[in-house]
Design a protein around this motif. Structure first.
Motif, PDB file in Angstrom:
ATOM      1  N   ASN A  31       7.945  34.430  34.943  1.00  0.00           N
ATOM      2  CA  ASN A  31       6.526  34.739  35.140  1.00  0.00           C
ATOM      3  C   ASN A  31       5.642  34.045  34.112  1.00  0.00           C
ATOM      4  N   MET A  32       6.230  33.671  32.976  1.00  0.00           N
ATOM      5  CA  MET A  32       5.486  32.944  31.941  1.00  0.00           C
ATOM      6  C   MET A  32       5.662  31.438  32.063  1.00  0.00           C
ATOM      7  N   ASP A  33       6.365  30.988  33.094  1.00  0.00           N
ATOM      8  CA  ASP A  33       6.666  29.561  33.266  1.00  0.00           C
ATOM      9  C   ASP A  33       7.376  28.985  32.056  1.00  0.00           C
ATOM     10  N   ALA A  34       8.219  29.803  31.423  1.00  0.00           N
ATOM     11  CA  ALA A  34       9.000  29.326  30.280  1.00  0.00           C
ATOM     12  C   ALA A  34      10.272  28.643  30.782  1.00  0.00           C
ATOM     13  N   GLU A  35      10.678  27.605  30.081  1.00  0.00           N
ATOM     14  CA  GLU A  35      11.963  26.976  30.378  1.00  0.00           C
ATOM     15  C   GLU A  35      13.074  27.915  29.914  1.00  0.00           C
ATOM     16  N   LYS A  48       8.936  27.725  24.805  1.00  0.00           N
ATOM     17  CA  LYS A  48       7.526  27.381  24.909  1.00  0.00           C
ATOM     18  C   LYS A  48       7.163  26.452  23.752  1.00  0.00           C
ATOM     19  N   ILE A  49       6.517  25.348  24.059  1.00  0.00           N
ATOM     20  CA  ILE A  49       6.209  24.331  23.061  1.00  0.00           C
ATOM     21  C   ILE A  49       4.757  24.438  22.614  1.00  0.00           C
ATOM     22  N   GLY A  50       4.584  24.620  21.293  1.00  0.00           N
ATOM     23  CA  GLY A  50       3.247  24.527  20.727  1.00  0.00           C
ATOM     24  C   GLY A  50       2.980  23.102  20.278  1.00  0.00           C
ATOM     25  N   ALA A  51       3.973  22.504  19.606  1.00  0.00           N
ATOM     26  CA  ALA A  51       3.917  21.097  19.199  1.00  0.00           C
ATOM     27  C   ALA A  51       5.320  20.530  19.328  1.00  0.00           C
ATOM     28  N   GLU A  52       5.452  19.455  20.092  1.00  0.00           N
ATOM     29  CA  GLU A  52       6.767  18.893  20.428  1.00  0.00           C
ATOM     30  C   GLU A  52       7.588  18.552  19.192  1.00  0.00           C
ATOM     31  N   GLU A  53       6.949  18.074  18.141  1.00  0.00           N
ATOM     32  CA  GLU A  53       7.666  17.656  16.934  1.00  0.00           C
ATOM     33  C   GLU A  53       7.751  18.752  15.886  1.00  0.00           C
ATOM     34  N   GLY A  54       7.305  19.941  16.208  1.00  0.00           N
ATOM     35  CA  GLY A  54       7.314  21.031  15.240  1.00  0.00           C
ATOM     36  C   GLY A  54       8.686  21.648  15.058  1.00  0.00           C
ATOM     37  N   PRO A  55       8.840  22.497  14.053  1.00  0.00           N
ATOM     38  CA  PRO A  55      10.129  23.157  13.828  1.00  0.00           C
ATOM     39  C   PRO A  55      10.459  24.123  14.968  1.00  0.00           C
ATOM     40  N   THR A  56      11.741  24.370  15.150  1.00  0.00           N
ATOM     41  CA  THR A  56      12.199  25.271  16.210  1.00  0.00           C
ATOM     42  C   THR A  56      12.351  26.677  15.648  1.00  0.00           C
ATOM     43  N   VAL A 199       8.056  24.807  18.156  1.00  0.00           N
ATOM     44  CA  VAL A 199       8.785  24.982  19.414  1.00  0.00           C
ATOM     45  C   VAL A 199       9.442  26.361  19.339  1.00  0.00           C
ATOM     46  N   VAL A 200       9.089  27.242  20.248  1.00  0.00           N
ATOM     47  CA  VAL A 200       9.536  28.631  20.188  1.00  0.00           C
ATOM     48  C   VAL A 200      10.540  28.920  21.296  1.00  0.00           C
ATOM     49  N   TYR A 201      11.669  29.493  20.916  1.00  0.00           N
ATOM     50  CA  TYR A 201      12.640  30.058  21.860  1.00  0.00           C
ATOM     51  C   TYR A 201      12.651  31.561  21.639  1.00  0.00           C
ATOM     52  N   SER A 202      12.311  32.323  22.665  1.00  0.00           N
ATOM     53  CA  SER A 202      12.247  33.773  22.509  1.00  0.00           C
ATOM     54  C   SER A 202      13.069  34.444  23.597  1.00  0.00           C
TER      55      SER A 202
END
Length: 358
Positions: A31-35, A48-56, A199-202
């Protein structure tokens, strides 16, 4: 809040049998269109990506709850069982449970004698779990097998979700750790309205209650630079446990400074405290010499992952019923969101680069 949390707590998911909970998490991530990202054991995360090159950044609850497994079927049709996770046997007698089979669920009760026929010796005896049984109303072993109940079937406590009279205290089963699953989902949902350079994985792991097993494999699917573990702590605000330094419902989320499996990266820990103070989020400090969380495995992934355990105080965990505070959940979600907004590569480097420190 109430519907999703009710659905999560009432879902059945003991270690190794988390599918029902996983489906809810996967639906919400969709529902959040998350991968959606998974490992080979069943842990699940939304990316969900805030900045592609950011920390995970990994945000993780755990899907499983404490429960049992059928270990024997007696000739009379009663079920013996073994625990999945930690239990104190005295909370079990006369409690209702669900036996999950391949095609149907059955309700049973943990058998006990009525007080009228107990001997004086039995009244004073701590009743061991190995002597307990579950009564499903069957008359024989053959009848149990005809119903499709087999050795190895999972057994789940029964307790409906309820909001108590103060409209803040929530009652239900499995807040350990459906509260963490809820916070992981709601934090990711909230982050959609904010910019952040990460880059957030939740999501949530599997089999935490039987040895942090999902947390051993999940980092290989996520490859985190930093981890925020969401779990519950033991509230000590009932009669006989009061004290100014005790964890209480309604006093804010928990920040764990110590448990039996991890001492957090102190710079990351201090950043958490600074963030809470900056945004006027009340918090409680937890130090626990026994027990642990998924952080105990994730913080040792590869060269090490700065990790922190956040959560809420909970009463009566590892039983059929537990209680948490709605206010604590809201504050905990806000703290997670503010942490993600404040993290970036420079900050993560501060946590992890030790060469040259004085």
């Amino acid at each position: 809040m109430d519907f999703l949390l009710k659905e999560l707590t009432e879902a059945k998911g003991v270690p190794g049998y988390e599918e029902e909970v996983r489906r809810i998490v996967q639906r919400e991530l969709g529902n959040m269109d998350a991968e959606v990202v998974t490992d080979h054991m069943g842990s699940i995360f939304g990316k969900k990506i805030g900045a592609e090159e950011g920390p995970t950044i990994c945000i993780a609850g755990h899907l499983d709850e404490v429960g049992f497994m059928v270990s024997e079927i007696s000739r009379s049709g009663h079920l013996r069982f073994v625990p999945l996770g930690g239990w104190w046997s005295q909370v079990l007698l006369s409690q209702r449970v669900t036996i999950m089979t391949e095609n149907k669920n059955y309700t049973g009760v943990v058998g006990s004698k009525p007080p009228h026929i107990l001997t004086p010796e039995e009244r004073n005896k701590v009743y061991p779990l190995k002597e307990m049984y579950i009564d499903v109303g069957a008359k024989s072993k053959e009848q149990v097998e005809e119903w499709g109940i087999h050795i190895g079937d999972p057994i789940v406590p029964i307790c409906p979700f309820e909001i108590l009279a103060d409209e803040d205290t929530l009652l239900g089963k499995a807040f350990d750790n459906r509260a963490g699953c809820y916070l992981a989902l709601e934090s990711l949902k909230e982050l959609r309205a904010h910019s952040h350079p990460n880059v957030v994985y939740s999501g949530a792991t599997v089999q935490e209650e039987v040895g942090l097993r999902g947390a051993t494999t999940a980092p290989y699917a996520v490859d985190p630079d930093v981890a925020i573990i969401l779990d519950v702590g033991v509230a000590e605000d009932g009669p006989g446990t009061e004290g100014s330094d005790k964890l209480r419902l309604g006093n804010g989320p928990l920040v764990t400074f110590l448990d039996a499996t991890m001492i957090p990266n102190t710079r990351f820990r201090n950043f958490v405290i600074e963030t809470a103070s900056k945004h006027e989020i009340p918090y409680q400090v937890e130090t626990m010499t026994g027990g642990g969380t998924d952080a105990g495995r994730i913080h040792m992934y590869k060269r090490g992952v700065p990790s922190i355990v956040l959560g809420v105080a909970a009463r009566y965990i590892h039983s059929h019923v537990s209680m948490v505070s709605k206010k604590d959940l809201e504050w905990a979600k806000r703290l997670v969101v503010e942490l993600i907004k404040g993290l970036d590569q420079r900050k993560v480097d501060e946590f992890t680069q030790f060469a040259g420190r004085k």
